[in-house]
Design a protein around this motif. Structure first.
Motif, PDB file in Angstrom:
ATOM      1  N   LYS A  14       0.824  -1.208   0.000  1.00  0.00           N
ATOM      2  CA  LYS A  14       0.000   0.000   0.000  1.00  0.00           C
ATOM      3  C   LYS A  14       0.859   1.260   0.000  1.00  0.00           C
ATOM      4  O   LYS A  14       0.546   2.242  -0.664  1.00  0.00           O
ATOM      5  CB  LYS A  14      -0.941  -0.014   1.214  1.00  0.00           C
ATOM      6  N   ILE A  15       1.966   1.224   0.731  1.00  0.00           N
ATOM      7  CA  ILE A  15       2.847   2.396   0.839  1.00  0.00           C
ATOM      8  C   ILE A  15       3.845   2.468  -0.325  1.00  0.00           C
ATOM      9  O   ILE A  15       4.501   3.472  -0.521  1.00  0.00           O
ATOM     10  CB  ILE A  15       3.583   2.376   2.210  1.00  0.00           C
ATOM     11  N   GLY A  16       3.951   1.408  -1.119  1.00  0.00           N
ATOM     12  CA  GLY A  16       4.827   1.429  -2.288  1.00  0.00           C
ATOM     13  C   GLY A  16       6.223   0.883  -2.063  1.00  0.00           C
ATOM     14  O   GLY A  16       7.124   1.150  -2.864  1.00  0.00           O
ATOM     15  N   LEU A  17       6.430   0.116  -1.011  1.00  0.00           N
ATOM     16  CA  LEU A  17       7.750  -0.438  -0.730  1.00  0.00           C
ATOM     17  C   LEU A  17       7.975  -1.811  -1.365  1.00  0.00           C
ATOM     18  O   LEU A  17       9.109  -2.268  -1.439  1.00  0.00           O
ATOM     19  CB  LEU A  17       7.978  -0.529   0.781  1.00  0.00           C
ATOM     20  N   GLN A  18       6.914  -2.485  -1.757  1.00  0.00           N
ATOM     21  CA  GLN A  18       7.039  -3.752  -2.465  1.00  0.00           C
ATOM     22  C   GLN A  18       5.809  -3.914  -3.342  1.00  0.00           C
ATOM     23  O   GLN A  18       4.831  -3.182  -3.199  1.00  0.00           O
ATOM     24  CB  GLN A  18       7.224  -4.934  -1.502  1.00  0.00           C
ATOM     25  N   SER A  19       5.873  -4.858  -4.269  1.00  0.00           N
ATOM     26  CA  SER A  19       4.737  -5.039  -5.182  1.00  0.00           C
ATOM     27  C   SER A  19       4.138  -6.435  -5.125  1.00  0.00           C
ATOM     28  O   SER A  19       2.980  -6.618  -5.482  1.00  0.00           O
ATOM     29  CB  SER A  19       5.163  -4.722  -6.618  1.00  0.00           C
ATOM     30  N   LYS A  20       4.901  -7.429  -4.679  1.00  0.00           N
ATOM     31  CA  LYS A  20       4.433  -8.816  -4.692  1.00  0.00           C
ATOM     32  C   LYS A  20       4.605  -9.482  -3.334  1.00  0.00           C
ATOM     33  O   LYS A  20       5.502  -9.151  -2.560  1.00  0.00           O
ATOM     34  CB  LYS A  20       5.193  -9.642  -5.743  1.00  0.00           C
ATOM     35  N   LEU A  21       3.743 -10.463  -3.101  1.00  0.00           N
ATOM     36  CA  LEU A  21       3.806 -11.312  -1.908  1.00  0.00           C
ATOM     37  C   LEU A  21       3.797 -12.749  -2.394  1.00  0.00           C
ATOM     38  O   LEU A  21       2.902 -13.137  -3.152  1.00  0.00           O
ATOM     39  CB  LEU A  21       2.594 -11.052  -1.006  1.00  0.00           C
ATOM     40  N   PHE A  22       4.772 -13.536  -2.006  1.00  0.00           N
ATOM     41  CA  PHE A  22       4.888 -14.930  -2.437  1.00  0.00           C
ATOM     42  C   PHE A  22       4.369 -15.840  -1.321  1.00  0.00           C
ATOM     43  O   PHE A  22       4.835 -15.768  -0.188  1.00  0.00           O
ATOM     44  CB  PHE A  22       6.354 -15.258  -2.766  1.00  0.00           C
ATOM     45  N   LEU A  23       3.389 -16.672  -1.670  1.00  0.00           N
ATOM     46  CA  LEU A  23       2.764 -17.574  -0.706  1.00  0.00           C
ATOM     47  C   LEU A  23       2.611 -18.964  -1.283  1.00  0.00           C
ATOM     48  O   LEU A  23       2.740 -19.167  -2.486  1.00  0.00           O
ATOM     49  CB  LEU A  23       1.384 -17.050  -0.305  1.00  0.00           C
ATOM     50  N   GLY A  24       2.263 -19.902  -0.415  1.00  0.00           N
ATOM     51  CA  GLY A  24       2.019 -21.288  -0.830  1.00  0.00           C
ATOM     52  C   GLY A  24       0.529 -21.586  -0.890  1.00  0.00           C
ATOM     53  O   GLY A  24      -0.204 -20.955  -1.631  1.00  0.00           O
ATOM     54  N   ASN A  25       0.076 -22.513  -0.071  1.00  0.00           N
ATOM     55  CA  ASN A  25      -1.299 -23.005  -0.099  1.00  0.00           C
ATOM     56  C   ASN A  25      -2.298 -21.977   0.425  1.00  0.00           C
ATOM     57  O   ASN A  25      -2.353 -21.720   1.623  1.00  0.00           O
ATOM     58  CB  ASN A  25      -1.389 -24.297   0.727  1.00  0.00           C
ATOM     59  N   LEU A  26      -3.114 -21.441  -0.454  1.00  0.00           N
ATOM     60  CA  LEU A  26      -4.099 -20.443  -0.045  1.00  0.00           C
ATOM     61  C   LEU A  26      -5.371 -21.074   0.517  1.00  0.00           C
ATOM     62  O   LEU A  26      -6.222 -20.382   1.071  1.00  0.00           O
ATOM     63  CB  LEU A  26      -4.479 -19.544  -1.225  1.00  0.00           C
ATOM     64  N   GLN A  27      -5.490 -22.392   0.377  1.00  0.00           N
ATOM     65  CA  GLN A  27      -6.688 -23.070   0.882  1.00  0.00           C
ATOM     66  C   GLN A  27      -6.518 -23.596   2.304  1.00  0.00           C
ATOM     67  O   GLN A  27      -7.476 -24.118   2.884  1.00  0.00           O
ATOM     68  CB  GLN A  27      -7.087 -24.209  -0.070  1.00  0.00           C
ATOM     69  N   ALA A  28      -5.321 -23.457   2.870  1.00  0.00           N
ATOM     70  CA  ALA A  28      -5.113 -23.844   4.265  1.00  0.00           C
ATOM     71  C   ALA A  28      -6.041 -22.989   5.126  1.00  0.00           C
ATOM     72  O   ALA A  28      -6.158 -21.785   4.930  1.00  0.00           O
ATOM     73  CB  ALA A  28      -3.661 -23.623   4.670  1.00  0.00           C
ATOM     74  N   SER A  29      -6.715 -23.633   6.052  1.00  0.00           N
ATOM     75  CA  SER A  29      -7.704 -22.960   6.884  1.00  0.00           C
ATOM     76  C   SER A  29      -7.219 -22.939   8.326  1.00  0.00           C
ATOM     77  O   SER A  29      -6.760 -23.953   8.848  1.00  0.00           O
ATOM     78  CB  SER A  29      -9.033 -23.713   6.766  1.00  0.00           C
ATOM     79  N   ARG A  30      -7.319 -21.784   8.957  1.00  0.00           N
ATOM     80  CA  ARG A  30      -6.800 -21.612  10.311  1.00  0.00           C
ATOM     81  C   ARG A  30      -7.829 -20.936  11.210  1.00  0.00           C
ATOM     82  O   ARG A  30      -8.683 -20.194  10.759  1.00  0.00           O
ATOM     83  CB  ARG A  30      -5.518 -20.744  10.296  1.00  0.00           C
ATOM     84  N   ASP A  31      -7.689 -21.175  12.497  1.00  0.00           N
ATOM     85  CA  ASP A  31      -8.508 -20.550  13.522  1.00  0.00           C
ATOM     86  C   ASP A  31      -7.724 -19.319  13.990  1.00  0.00           C
ATOM     87  O   ASP A  31      -6.917 -19.403  14.903  1.00  0.00           O
ATOM     88  CB  ASP A  31      -8.724 -21.563  14.663  1.00  0.00           C
ATOM     89  N   TRP A  32      -7.929 -18.178  13.324  1.00  0.00           N
ATOM     90  CA  TRP A  32      -7.181 -16.953  13.602  1.00  0.00           C
ATOM     91  C   TRP A  32      -7.812 -16.273  14.813  1.00  0.00           C
ATOM     92  O   TRP A  32      -9.004 -16.034  14.836  1.00  0.00           O
ATOM     93  CB  TRP A  32      -7.241 -15.990  12.424  1.00  0.00           C
TER      94      TRP A  32
END
Length: 150
Positions: A14-32
């Protein structure tokens, strides 16, 4: 303290310090859940006459993709424009769904979480945007490289 990866990236993007985020499994479900709620549960446990075991959880799970949607959406960005799925970040022994049963803590301690999922994500994003703003001041002044993580 290690900053949460997703909200830290949202702030920096949002502030312009990076453009991408690298992640793995987006379907992993957690109790946040919110640490402040869990500290309250711990305090209630300490008030009991007899020690016992309790599960402290929200009893509500959300996927990493849902987390992304709330976090990026909160700042007016589409997560799909910034998230890159990278096989290197898939965990070999991934647990698909982590969700706790806090019924005993609710019944015996009278405890329940006060901060919901969306509120938690927004709190984290707000904090990380402020952190990114301070970081940007250092980058703009030449005291820090944008690629360098604080």
């Amino acid at each position: 303290m290690r900053r949460p990866l997703i909200t830290r990236a949202v702030g920096r993007i949002k502030i312009g310090l990076q453009s991408k985020l690298f992640l793995g499994n987006l379907q992993a479900s957690r109790d946040w859940g919110f640490a402040g709620d869990y500290v309250e549960a711990m305090w209630l446990m300490l008030q009991q006459e007899k020690p016992d075991d309790y599960v402290v959880a929200t009893e509500d799970s959300h996927t990493v993709e849902e987390f992304l949607a709330v976090a990026f959406g909160y700042v007016g960005l589409n997560w799909r424009d910034h998230v890159v799925i990278d096989k290197r970040y898939f965990r070999p022994a991934e647990v698909d769904n982590l969700k706790g049963d806090a019924s005993k803590a609710k019944k015996v301690l009278g405890w329940k979480p006060r901060v919901g999922f969306e509120q938690l994500v927004k709190m984290m994003v707000d904090e990380d945007i402020e952190l990114a703003k301070r970081e940007k001041v250092l980058v703009d002044a030449g005291y820090m490289d944008a690629q360098q993580q604080p």
